[in-house]
Scaffold this motif. Sequence first.
Motif, PDB file in Angstrom:
ATOM      1  N   ARG A   1      38.161  40.424  64.021  1.00  8.30           N
ATOM      2  CA  ARG A   1      37.909  39.481  62.893  1.00  8.30           C
ATOM      3  C   ARG A   1      38.281  40.172  61.523  1.00  8.30           C
ATOM      4  O   ARG A   1      37.579  40.587  60.624  1.00  8.30           O
ATOM      5  CB  ARG A   1      36.372  39.374  62.651  1.00  8.30           C
ATOM      6  CG  ARG A   1      35.517  40.521  62.812  1.00  8.30           C
ATOM      7  CD  ARG A   1      33.906  40.164  62.850  1.00  8.30           C
ATOM      8  NE  ARG A   1      33.073  41.348  62.853  1.00  8.30           N
ATOM      9  CZ  ARG A   1      32.711  41.682  61.874  1.00  8.30           C
ATOM     10  NH1 ARG A   1      32.789  41.063  60.583  1.00  8.30           N
ATOM     11  NH2 ARG A   1      31.801  42.732  61.414  1.00  8.30           N
TER      12      ARG A   1
ATOM     13  N   GLU B   1      39.964  39.110  58.951  1.00  7.90           N
ATOM     14  CA  GLU B   1      39.800  38.421  57.644  1.00  7.90           C
ATOM     15  C   GLU B   1      38.167  38.788  57.122  1.00  7.90           C
ATOM     16  O   GLU B   1      38.368  39.233  56.069  1.00  7.90           O
ATOM     17  CB  GLU B   1      39.902  36.849  57.481  1.00  7.90           C
ATOM     18  CG  GLU B   1      41.209  36.472  58.037  1.00  7.90           C
ATOM     19  CD  GLU B   1      41.429  34.954  57.968  1.00  7.90           C
ATOM     20  OE1 GLU B   1      40.215  34.432  57.436  1.00  7.90           O
ATOM     21  OE2 GLU B   1      42.317  34.344  58.225  1.00  7.90           O
ATOM     22  N   ALA B   2      37.298  38.976  57.957  1.00  2.56           N
ATOM     23  CA  ALA B   2      35.752  39.153  57.410  1.00  2.56           C
ATOM     24  C   ALA B   2      35.841  40.573  56.917  1.00  2.56           C
ATOM     25  O   ALA B   2      35.280  41.154  56.133  1.00  2.56           O
ATOM     26  CB  ALA B   2      35.060  38.773  58.658  1.00  2.56           C
TER      27      ALA B   2
ATOM     28  N   ARG C   1      37.925  41.254  53.894  1.00  3.94           N
ATOM     29  CA  ARG C   1      36.963  40.466  52.755  1.00  3.94           C
ATOM     30  C   ARG C   1      36.067  41.508  52.235  1.00  3.94           C
ATOM     31  O   ARG C   1      35.549  41.978  51.114  1.00  3.94           O
ATOM     32  CB  ARG C   1      36.472  39.394  53.117  1.00  3.94           C
ATOM     33  CG  ARG C   1      35.681  38.462  51.942  1.00  3.94           C
ATOM     34  CD  ARG C   1      35.254  37.141  52.471  1.00  3.94           C
ATOM     35  NE  ARG C   1      34.529  36.470  51.246  1.00  3.94           N
ATOM     36  CZ  ARG C   1      35.334  35.790  50.705  1.00  3.94           C
ATOM     37  NH1 ARG C   1      36.518  35.358  50.657  1.00  3.94           N
ATOM     38  NH2 ARG C   1      34.521  35.136  49.568  1.00  3.94           N
ATOM     39  N   GLY C   2      35.446  42.313  53.358  1.00  5.79           N
ATOM     40  CA  GLY C   2      34.186  43.227  52.866  1.00  5.79           C
ATOM     41  C   GLY C   2      34.673  44.616  52.198  1.00  5.79           C
ATOM     42  O   GLY C   2      34.206  44.825  51.553  1.00  5.79           O
TER      43      GLY C   2
END
Length: 277
Positions: free
Chosen positions: A170, A172-173, A176-177
């Motif tokens: 994952r 993208e997540a 982003r984090g």
Amino acid sequence: MTLPNFLIIGAPKAGTTSLYDHMREHPQIFMSDPKEARFLAYQGQGGDRKRWPIQSLEEYEALFAPVTTETAIGEATPHYLIYPHVAGRIHELLPEAKLIASLRNPIDRSYSVYQMNRRNQGTNTGVAYAEALRSDHNLRETYADKLERYFALFPKERIRILLLEDLEGRPEAVMRGLFEFLGVDTDFKPDLSKISNPGGEPRIKLLHDLLANPGLREFGRKILPRGAIERLKDLRSSNLRKQPMSSADRKAALDVFREDILATQALIGRDLSHWLR
């Protein structure tokens, strides 16, 4: 004087090159060139510039002289997690720095290091993995004892631990984090379509040796446009093929890493039971 305010500290063969490449795309993030400054692991012994490219504070500062409007300033040296003196040096020079550590199942990481050593340095050539695991301490590097050095010196809120399987599963997540952790625009989306610095063994050894030659790579980095360098990286990656790990080798490695997996799980507060299967 401009110095980094965050560091990717490791671990080797756990996705740090992909993190570096994704982060350097962000307009608010500045990443050093080269990726691995290694300065904070350097102990002033002089010598090999290939191993220790940055040997003074002035040289380290020069890496960040091109910073303009970027607010997150970093570098990525995966061996910062390994060398025992580095946590103290970072705390002394960069006491407010944020730290990012990427962890990979230590069994898979160990096997990846074994393959890397065989293809790049010729070490362990003709030596089975299980035998190399017994004789080469670099294949038995653990996490918990090394992370504890950082947790002893830095507040937990300034240390971000991520797992390679999350970055791959994952991305993208995860990115982003990380952007939120660094205080930059979380809506920015880097190119997540390829994995940087993949592992494996070369299909054509001569081609790999040519593309991986440190002197030629450094020369090319100075004279070739970035697009050409990226195409050579893609060629080098496409020449590698994954060699699956045998069940017997995995069992031997699990016996080595079981206690560290449990200790790391307790330290970072993350279920790592899937690493024990």
